[in-house]
Design a protein around this motif. Sequence first.
Motif, mmCIF file in Angstrom:
data_model
loop_
_atom_site.group_PDB
_atom_site.id
_atom_site.type_symbol
_atom_site.label_atom_id
_atom_site.label_comp_id
_atom_site.label_asym_id
_atom_site.label_seq_id
_atom_site.Cartn_x
_atom_site.Cartn_y
_atom_site.Cartn_z
ATOM 1 N N ASP A 1 -21.524 -2.598 22.536
ATOM 2 C CA ASP A 1 -22.378 -1.340 22.875
ATOM 3 C C ASP A 1 -21.638 -0.466 21.566
ATOM 4 N N ALA A 2 -20.568 -0.479 21.222
ATOM 5 C CA ALA A 2 -20.173 0.284 20.302
ATOM 6 C C ALA A 2 -20.934 -0.135 18.720
ATOM 7 N N TRP A 3 -20.750 -1.318 18.416
ATOM 8 C CA TRP A 3 -20.942 -1.865 16.973
ATOM 9 C C TRP A 3 -22.245 -2.858 16.984
ATOM 10 N N GLY A 4 -22.535 -3.304 18.086
ATOM 11 C CA GLY A 4 -23.701 -4.316 18.140
ATOM 12 C C GLY A 4 -23.259 -5.590 17.449
ATOM 13 N N GLN A 5 -22.148 -6.055 17.195
ATOM 14 C CA GLN A 5 -21.764 -7.259 16.490
ATOM 15 C C GLN A 5 -20.305 -7.763 16.842
ATOM 16 N N GLY B 1 9.577 1.347 20.004
ATOM 17 C CA GLY B 1 10.274 2.344 19.641
ATOM 18 C C GLY B 1 11.926 2.243 20.023
ATOM 19 N N LYS B 2 12.204 1.167 20.971
ATOM 20 C CA LYS B 2 13.468 0.891 21.194
ATOM 21 C C LYS B 2 14.132 -0.136 20.414
ATOM 22 N N MET B 3 13.490 -0.595 19.554
ATOM 23 C CA MET B 3 14.018 -1.800 18.486
ATOM 24 C C MET B 3 14.573 -1.021 17.450
ATOM 25 N N ASP B 4 15.702 -1.741 16.820
ATOM 26 C CA ASP B 4 16.680 -1.536 15.889
ATOM 27 C C ASP B 4 16.657 -2.745 14.816
ATOM 28 N N PRO B 5 16.171 -2.634 13.705
ATOM 29 C CA PRO B 5 15.255 -1.827 13.275
ATOM 30 C C PRO B 5 13.846 -1.858 13.662
ATOM 31 N N GLU B 6 12.772 -0.658 13.380
ATOM 32 C CA GLU B 6 11.551 -0.907 13.763
ATOM 33 C C GLU B 6 10.942 -2.004 13.117
ATOM 34 N N PRO B 7 9.915 -2.520 13.404
ATOM 35 C CA PRO B 7 9.186 -3.648 12.646
ATOM 36 C C PRO B 7 8.381 -2.907 11.683
ATOM 37 N N VAL B 8 8.172 -3.830 10.599
ATOM 38 C CA VAL B 8 7.405 -3.220 9.260
ATOM 39 C C VAL B 8 5.945 -4.016 9.541
ATOM 40 N N TYR B 9 4.948 -3.173 9.470
ATOM 41 C CA TYR B 9 3.471 -3.483 9.766
ATOM 42 C C TYR B 9 2.608 -3.321 8.369
ATOM 43 N N ILE B 10 2.951 -2.929 7.409
ATOM 44 C CA ILE B 10 2.359 -3.119 6.295
ATOM 45 C C ILE B 10 3.269 -2.463 5.200
ATOM 46 N N THR B 11 2.907 -3.016 4.027
ATOM 47 C CA THR B 11 3.816 -2.619 2.761
ATOM 48 C C THR B 11 3.127 -1.944 1.779
ATOM 49 N N ASP B 12 3.656 -0.999 1.095
ATOM 50 C CA ASP B 12 3.088 -0.203 -0.016
ATOM 51 C C ASP B 12 2.451 -0.999 -1.048
ATOM 52 N N ASP B 13 3.042 -2.490 -1.212
ATOM 53 C CA ASP B 13 2.278 -3.254 -2.413
ATOM 54 C C ASP B 13 1.146 -3.887 -1.792
ATOM 55 N N TYR B 14 0.717 -3.776 -0.643
ATOM 56 C CA TYR B 14 -0.546 -4.692 -0.142
ATOM 57 C C TYR B 14 -1.820 -3.861 -0.970
ATOM 58 N N ARG B 15 -2.536 -4.793 -1.524
ATOM 59 C CA ARG B 15 -3.809 -4.247 -2.142
ATOM 60 C C ARG B 15 -5.016 -4.874 -1.661
ATOM 61 N N ALA B 16 -5.510 -3.909 -0.776
ATOM 62 C CA ALA B 16 -6.877 -4.219 -0.195
ATOM 63 C C ALA B 16 -8.030 -4.348 -1.228
ATOM 64 N N ALA B 17 -8.905 -5.088 -0.705
ATOM 65 C CA ALA B 17 -10.414 -5.460 -1.682
ATOM 66 C C ALA B 17 -11.557 -5.515 -1.066
ATOM 67 N N ASP B 18 -11.662 -4.738 0.241
ATOM 68 C CA ASP B 18 -12.947 -4.726 0.845
ATOM 69 C C ASP B 18 -13.167 -6.020 1.319
ATOM 70 N N LYS B 19 -12.142 -6.939 1.868
ATOM 71 C CA LYS B 19 -12.605 -8.343 2.044
ATOM 72 C C LYS B 19 -13.269 -8.528 3.267
ATOM 73 N N LEU B 20 -13.426 -7.372 4.410
ATOM 74 C CA LEU B 20 -14.039 -7.447 5.462
ATOM 75 C C LEU B 20 -14.697 -6.164 5.717
ATOM 76 N N ARG B 21 -15.211 -5.727 4.662
ATOM 77 C CA ARG B 21 -15.916 -4.530 4.878
ATOM 78 C C ARG B 21 -17.419 -4.993 5.711
ATOM 79 N N GLY B 22 -17.712 -4.246 6.707
ATOM 80 C CA GLY B 22 -18.906 -4.366 7.699
ATOM 81 C C GLY B 22 -18.644 -5.348 8.679
ATOM 82 N N LYS B 23 -17.535 -5.639 8.767
ATOM 83 C CA LYS B 23 -17.161 -6.779 9.942
ATOM 84 C C LYS B 23 -16.608 -6.173 11.115
ATOM 85 N N VAL B 24 -16.823 -6.608 12.492
ATOM 86 C CA VAL B 24 -16.193 -6.289 13.383
ATOM 87 C C VAL B 24 -15.376 -7.170 14.083
#
Length: 285
Positions: free
Chosen positions: A115-119, A20-43
């Motif tokens: 304990d939470a997810w078993g894997q 919160g003290k950084m100028d500018p604050e970092p960018v963590y994800i962009t609007d053009d990132y397109r997910a494709a369920d590549k990690l569905r079911g993973k922990v």
Amino acid sequence: MVEKNTPPAQHQEQRPGREGKMDPEPVYITDDYRAADKLRGKVAIITGGDSGIGRAVAVHYAKEGARIMLVYLEEHKDAKLSCEEIRRHGGEVIARAGDLGEKSVCEDIVRETLDAWGQIDILVNNAGEQHPKKSIVDISEEQLLQTFQSNIFAMFYLIQTALEHMPSGSVIINTSSVTAYKGNPILLDYSASKGAITAFTRSLAINLAEQGIRVNAVAPGPVWTPLIPSTFSEEQVDDFGGNTPMKRPGQPAELAPAYVYLACQDSSYVSGQVIHVNGGTPVNG
């Protein structure tokens, strides 16, 4: 001609730094990132997840369907924001504070994840620290031990604890650094620890190949995270990333897709490798 685009001069006295003290604050994800369920079911267990590269990886993994155990040291406010971002992008997350340099903390993290997810399918060893010094004689024994405890010993502890619960097809991803390849005159112990991570990654990949577990690393160049203004002077921050061919630091969002690639089946024939995301700096290896 590429114009230099570096952050304005700034410094934070508190370590680790605060986003919160950084100028500018970092960018963590962009609007053009397109997910494709590549990690569905993973922990995934992600260390250093309160901000910076760790947060970006966690948010991208969440968009890809993974459930996240988010590990951080003590930056509670930033970790809370990370969890909010993960949930905003449809992810499930548990946050856990603790010093990974203590093996008992690593054991607690693994137990709570099971304990939470078993894997446990993905382990991202990303947490680290740096303490610039102009001369090797300025590096105290305490600093040397602390740097290696956080940057490499913690990886050993967490992997040793998690490994028996990671089935064939699991992946381990370590965060190395461009400093492991080109060096840094004021980050001697940090660079040495990152070199150890690179060698560890290659060796562990061979060691675990028969178990069907892939091990790779990402070696970031200068990336705009809270670590930077909290460890460098105002003058150094003002020129941060300016010596890369792209003449700017990277954003965490520009690193995270490499971690997605290494975690999913797209990289099923990749192990013992290091992906260099560094703004165009040529390195060997």
